[in-house]
Design an enzyme around this catalytic site. Structure first.
Site, PDB file in Angstrom:
ATOM      1  N   ARG A  54       0.827  -1.202   0.000  1.00 10.63           N
ATOM      2  CA  ARG A  54       0.000   0.000   0.000  1.00 10.63           C
ATOM      3  C   ARG A  54       0.862   1.253   0.000  1.00 10.63           C
ATOM      4  O   ARG A  54       2.004   1.251   0.474  1.00 10.63           O
ATOM      5  CB  ARG A  54      -0.950  -0.010   1.191  1.00 10.63           C
ATOM      6  CG  ARG A  54      -0.320  -0.214   2.530  1.00 10.63           C
ATOM      7  CD  ARG A  54      -1.400  -0.390   3.583  1.00 10.63           C
ATOM      8  NE  ARG A  54      -0.901  -1.076   4.769  1.00 10.63           N
ATOM      9  CZ  ARG A  54      -1.660  -1.820   5.559  1.00 10.63           C
ATOM     10  NH1 ARG A  54      -2.936  -1.966   5.289  1.00 10.63           N
ATOM     11  NH2 ARG A  54      -1.158  -2.414   6.617  1.00 10.63           N
ATOM     12  N   GLU A  65      -3.170   5.965   3.997  1.00 14.81           N
ATOM     13  CA  GLU A  65      -2.769   4.970   3.003  1.00 14.81           C
ATOM     14  C   GLU A  65      -3.804   4.822   1.899  1.00 14.81           C
ATOM     15  O   GLU A  65      -5.006   5.008   2.122  1.00 14.81           O
ATOM     16  CB  GLU A  65      -2.593   3.606   3.686  1.00 14.81           C
ATOM     17  CG  GLU A  65      -1.541   3.602   4.769  1.00 14.81           C
ATOM     18  CD  GLU A  65      -1.580   2.343   5.623  1.00 14.81           C
ATOM     19  OE1 GLU A  65      -0.519   1.941   6.126  1.00 14.81           O
ATOM     20  OE2 GLU A  65      -2.675   1.770   5.795  1.00 14.81           O
ATOM     21  N   ARG A 121     -14.312  -6.812   7.695  1.00 21.39           N
ATOM     22  CA  ARG A 121     -13.445  -7.646   6.853  1.00 21.39           C
ATOM     23  C   ARG A 121     -12.183  -8.075   7.582  1.00 21.39           C
ATOM     24  O   ARG A 121     -11.680  -9.178   7.382  1.00 21.39           O
ATOM     25  CB  ARG A 121     -13.120  -6.951   5.533  1.00 21.39           C
ATOM     26  CG  ARG A 121     -12.083  -5.824   5.540  1.00 21.39           C
ATOM     27  CD  ARG A 121     -10.639  -6.347   5.439  1.00 21.39           C
ATOM     28  NE  ARG A 121      -9.708  -5.322   5.031  1.00 21.39           N
ATOM     29  CZ  ARG A 121      -8.537  -5.110   5.597  1.00 21.39           C
ATOM     30  NH1 ARG A 121      -8.140  -5.806   6.652  1.00 21.39           N
ATOM     31  NH2 ARG A 121      -7.731  -4.178   5.133  1.00 21.39           N
ATOM     32  N   THR A 210      -3.640  -4.013  19.470  1.00 13.08           N
ATOM     33  CA  THR A 210      -3.410  -2.779  20.204  1.00 13.08           C
ATOM     34  C   THR A 210      -3.086  -1.668  19.218  1.00 13.08           C
ATOM     35  O   THR A 210      -2.713  -1.926  18.078  1.00 13.08           O
ATOM     36  CB  THR A 210      -2.271  -2.949  21.221  1.00 13.08           C
ATOM     37  OG1 THR A 210      -1.079  -3.368  20.530  1.00 13.08           O
ATOM     38  CG2 THR A 210      -2.635  -4.003  22.255  1.00 13.08           C
ATOM     39  N   ASP A 236       0.927  -2.803  12.242  1.00 12.98           N
ATOM     40  CA  ASP A 236       0.582  -2.660  10.829  1.00 12.98           C
ATOM     41  C   ASP A 236       1.245  -1.459  10.168  1.00 12.98           C
ATOM     42  O   ASP A 236       0.762  -0.944   9.168  1.00 12.98           O
ATOM     43  CB  ASP A 236      -0.943  -2.568  10.666  1.00 12.98           C
ATOM     44  CG  ASP A 236      -1.547  -1.412  11.456  1.00 12.98           C
ATOM     45  OD1 ASP A 236      -0.783  -0.674  12.115  1.00 12.98           O
ATOM     46  OD2 ASP A 236      -2.779  -1.257  11.416  1.00 12.98           O
TER      47      ASP A 236
END
Length: 350
Positions: A54, A65, A121, A210, A236
């Site tokens: 991304r 993003e 999702r 978290t 992430d």
């Protein structure tokens, strides 16, 4: 006279309210199950998709993003942010919207909110992965981090992989109380815990989720025994992790798309050539998943555009006949495609 938009100018738009009504119309758990099926189906045809990490714009406050992909017939993208400090100001940590378009014409065919849909999702993906990697017959799950994702994650695990007990922990007891309250009456044994160590006692599946944008150690090496499956979904972006490196070294690691996960996931802590297995290979039967009862399996999830594509595809398929959308006048559609200025002139109210 101001021209009336033609059918070609109108794009179905699913607002936040529309999305919530659609979820209730389908049912939370049936929709989570349906999303998991769509995501798994698209993982089975993984090789058809355009794939790229991304496009991220990082700041001290968070990240913004764009996540694009295409299966050759339909193109999709999601805009999403991640700003952990937002909750202090009464704002969501994550907001998002997404779009599908026909590859043949480039015309959009769906525009949708994706704050609610991303939560759905993400949870559906986690639960779908657990069906492939968790110990056989797993019934008890630990949920460490009880923020906005926790209830979705838990209900997806119940709907898709059959858990019946959830052990909750958050550094903020109010978050755990909120999560337990929201899950009450949904057929789960809910246990509020006072430490992450207590939460993972007896759990066969552990989910960490978290929000702090920093290197963190939510699970230390001595906390993780053999034979469990871990969904690590909070780390992430670069500089944000949840697991001690020693936990990674003891685990068989599964990822969505290595070029993205090595930048953003737990494995950013490891050597660039540390072995990982791509999840699509397990789902398609070309690589093994869990191979032994004592094995520690780890899904190092950072979220990938194909999952959003699947979710948007599911919503598009379920919209007809529901009324849970608005036609948005999004595209210019002049009578003569070469006469865009003429269309402007005809719209002159004077």
């Amino acid at each position: 006279m101001i021209p009336v938009p033609s059918d070609k100018a109108l794009v179905p738009f699913v607002s936040v309210d529309d999305m919530m009504q659609l979820i209730h119309h389908i049912g939370v758990e049936p929709m989570l199950l349906g999303l998991a099926e769509y995501i798994e189906a698209d993982f089975r045809r993984w090789e058809l998709f355009d794939k790229t990490p991304r496009i991220a714009s990082h700041s001290a406050e968070g990240v913004i993003e764009l996540m694009p992909t295409s299966d050759g017939e339909v193109y999709g993208f999601k805009y999403v942010n991640g700003h952990p400090k937002n909750t202090r100001e009464g704002l969501q940590t994550v907001t998002a919207f997404g779009l599908l378009a026909e590859v043949a014409t480039g015309y959009p065919v769906l525009l949708s909110e994706m704050t609610m849909l991303t939560a759905m999702r993400t949870a559906a993906t986690s639960a779908m992965v657990a069906t492939h990697l968790a110990p056989r017959g797993a019934r008890v799950r630990a949920m460490i981090g009880n923020g906005a994702q926790a209830e979705f994650q838990t209900l997806a695990m119940r709907a898709v992989s059959g858990i019946d007990t959830v052990r909750l922990y958050d550094i903020d007891p109010a978050a755990t109380a909120k999560c337990a309250r929201n899950l009450t009456g949904r057929g789960l044994d809910i246990i509020a815990c006072e430490s992450p160590e207590e939460a993972i006692e007896g759990a066969q599946i552990v989910t960490t989720c978290t929000a702090d944008k920093q290197y963190a150690t939510i699970l230390t090496d001595n906390m993780v025994g053999p034979g469990i499956h871990i969904n690590a979904i909070g780390g992430d972006c670069p500089g944000k992790t949840e697991l001690a490196p020693a936990v990674l070294q003891r685990s068989t690691i599964f990822v969505e798309f290595p070029p993205q996960t090595r930048i953003e996931g737990e494995i950013q802590q490891l050597a660039p050539d540390h072995p990982v297995t791509e999840l699509w290979q397990v789902i398609s039967g070309t690589a093994p998943g869990r191979t032994a009862p004592e094995q520690i399996t780890l899904f190092d999830s950072v979220g990938f555009a194909i999952e959003d594509f699947s979710a948007l595809r599911y919503v598009r398929d379920r919209l007809p006949g529901t009324g849970y959308y608005h036609d948005l006048d999004l595209l210019a559609d002049p009578d003569d495609p070469r006469d865009l200025f003429g269309m402007l002139l005809r719209a002159d109210p004077g």
